[in-house]
Write a protein that holds these residues in place. Structure first.
Motif, PDB file in Angstrom:
ATOM      1  N   VAL A 113       0.849  -1.196   0.000  1.00 34.90           N
ATOM      2  CA  VAL A 113       0.000   0.000   0.000  1.00 34.90           C
ATOM      3  C   VAL A 113       0.885   1.247   0.000  1.00 34.90           C
ATOM      4  CG1 VAL A 113      -1.623   1.360   1.377  1.00 34.90           C
ATOM      5  CG2 VAL A 113      -2.021  -1.084   1.046  1.00 34.90           C
ATOM      6  N   MET A 151       2.558   1.748  -3.324  1.00 35.34           N
ATOM      7  CA  MET A 151       1.596   2.253  -4.315  1.00 35.34           C
ATOM      8  C   MET A 151       1.274   3.723  -4.084  1.00 35.34           C
ATOM      9  SD  MET A 151       1.003   0.113  -6.674  1.00 35.34           S
ATOM     10  CE  MET A 151       2.770  -0.063  -6.547  1.00 35.34           C
ATOM     11  N   VAL A 152       1.268   4.177  -2.845  1.00 35.54           N
ATOM     12  CA  VAL A 152       1.076   5.607  -2.579  1.00 35.54           C
ATOM     13  C   VAL A 152       2.217   6.390  -3.231  1.00 35.54           C
ATOM     14  CG1 VAL A 152       1.099   7.382  -0.783  1.00 35.54           C
ATOM     15  CG2 VAL A 152      -0.301   5.322  -0.493  1.00 35.54           C
ATOM     16  N   ILE A 166       1.702   6.414  -6.974  1.00 31.68           N
ATOM     17  CA  ILE A 166       0.637   7.342  -7.370  1.00 31.68           C
ATOM     18  C   ILE A 166       1.158   8.770  -7.378  1.00 31.68           C
ATOM     19  CG2 ILE A 166      -1.555   8.351  -6.600  1.00 31.68           C
ATOM     20  CD1 ILE A 166      -2.284   5.436  -5.649  1.00 31.68           C
ATOM     21  N   THR A 178      -1.915   9.634 -15.999  1.00 33.02           N
ATOM     22  CA  THR A 178      -3.195   9.214 -15.436  1.00 33.02           C
ATOM     23  C   THR A 178      -3.479   7.722 -15.584  1.00 33.02           C
ATOM     24  OG1 THR A 178      -4.027  11.436 -15.871  1.00 33.02           O
ATOM     25  CG2 THR A 178      -5.662   9.739 -15.378  1.00 33.02           C
ATOM     26  N   ILE A 232      -1.833   5.882 -12.867  1.00 34.90           N
ATOM     27  CA  ILE A 232      -2.420   6.149 -11.550  1.00 34.90           C
ATOM     28  C   ILE A 232      -3.583   5.203 -11.303  1.00 34.90           C
ATOM     29  CG2 ILE A 232      -3.685   7.847 -10.160  1.00 34.90           C
ATOM     30  CD1 ILE A 232      -2.011  10.021 -11.595  1.00 34.90           C
ATOM     31  N   VAL A 233      -4.381   4.969 -12.335  1.00 36.09           N
ATOM     32  CA  VAL A 233      -5.519   4.055 -12.197  1.00 36.09           C
ATOM     33  C   VAL A 233      -5.032   2.657 -11.826  1.00 36.09           C
ATOM     34  CG1 VAL A 233      -7.439   2.966 -13.428  1.00 36.09           C
ATOM     35  CG2 VAL A 233      -6.964   5.400 -13.765  1.00 36.09           C
ATOM     36  N   ASN A 268      -2.227   1.866 -10.356  1.00 37.73           N
ATOM     37  CA  ASN A 268      -1.688   1.920  -8.991  1.00 37.73           C
ATOM     38  C   ASN A 268      -2.793   1.952  -7.947  1.00 37.73           C
ATOM     39  OD1 ASN A 268       0.942   4.095 -10.151  1.00 37.73           O
ATOM     40  ND2 ASN A 268       1.014   1.892  -9.878  1.00 37.73           N
ATOM     41  N   VAL A 269      -3.879   2.659  -8.228  1.00 33.35           N
ATOM     42  CA  VAL A 269      -4.997   2.712  -7.284  1.00 33.35           C
ATOM     43  C   VAL A 269      -5.635   1.328  -7.144  1.00 33.35           C
ATOM     44  CG1 VAL A 269      -7.336   3.619  -6.912  1.00 33.35           C
ATOM     45  CG2 VAL A 269      -5.478   5.175  -7.535  1.00 33.35           C
ATOM     46  N   VAL A 270      -5.792   0.616  -8.256  1.00 32.39           N
ATOM     47  CA  VAL A 270      -6.356  -0.735  -8.200  1.00 32.39           C
ATOM     48  C   VAL A 270      -5.463  -1.644  -7.363  1.00 32.39           C
ATOM     49  CG1 VAL A 270      -6.870  -2.794  -9.578  1.00 32.39           C
ATOM     50  CG2 VAL A 270      -7.655  -0.546 -10.352  1.00 32.39           C
ATOM     51  N   LEU A 319      -3.332  -0.738  -5.077  1.00 34.38           N
ATOM     52  CA  LEU A 319      -3.404  -0.259  -3.701  1.00 34.38           C
ATOM     53  C   LEU A 319      -4.642  -0.811  -3.006  1.00 34.38           C
ATOM     54  CD1 LEU A 319      -2.699   3.259  -2.357  1.00 34.38           C
ATOM     55  CD2 LEU A 319      -4.839   2.175  -1.792  1.00 34.38           C
ATOM     56  N   VAL A 320      -5.787  -0.752  -3.664  1.00 33.72           N
ATOM     57  CA  VAL A 320      -7.032  -1.239  -3.071  1.00 33.72           C
ATOM     58  C   VAL A 320      -6.949  -2.743  -2.801  1.00 33.72           C
ATOM     59  CG1 VAL A 320      -9.495  -1.615  -3.508  1.00 33.72           C
ATOM     60  CG2 VAL A 320      -8.472   0.623  -3.970  1.00 33.72           C
TER      61      VAL A 320
END
Length: 126
Positions: free
Chosen positions: A82, A85-86, A89, A98, A101-102, A104-106, A108-109
């Protein structure tokens, strides 16, 4: 839910083992040429460090649980991802990347779900 957490941990392990392995095996220039333009803003040592962290986290997501040795490392590895990934991002946001980033957010979640599940209601018990 236990099965879902195993699947998520396995998928994350494969993804980060491949990503970290690539950062360890290739030079900064090779990584940049393969589409990792963010490497231009970092030194070779930092890129290798990120690779080592990703590989260690990948191993930490599955090996402790499989062997039964220190399974508390599983949610700790997920929490580490996590944090990685922060950082990813932030790096991609500064570069205006961008689509990355998507991704990386996936990731991270998914890592946060594994951390939550293994620290909380679906923790490995001895």
């Amino acid at each position: 839910m236990n099965t879902v957490l195993w699947i998520l941990a396995g998928l994350l392990a494969v993804a980060f083992l491949a990503s970290g392995g690539m950062k360890l095996a290739r030079s900064k220039e090779q990584l940049a040429a393969s589409g990792m333009g963010w490497t231009e803003g970092f030194g070779q040592g930092t890129i290798r460090l990120i690779g080592v962290l990703e590989v260690l986290a990948a191993v930490g997501l599955v090996l402790p649980a499989l062997t039964g040795v220190a399974p508390v490392l599983v949610p700790l590895a997920a929490t580490g991802l996590v944090l990685v990934m922060v950082g990813a991002i932030v790096t991609h946001a500064r570069r205006g990347e961008t689509p990355m980033i998507v991704v990386n957010v996936v990731l991270l979640v998914l890592a946060a779900v594994v951390a939550w599940g293994r620290f909380g209601p679906y923790a490995f018990t001895s």
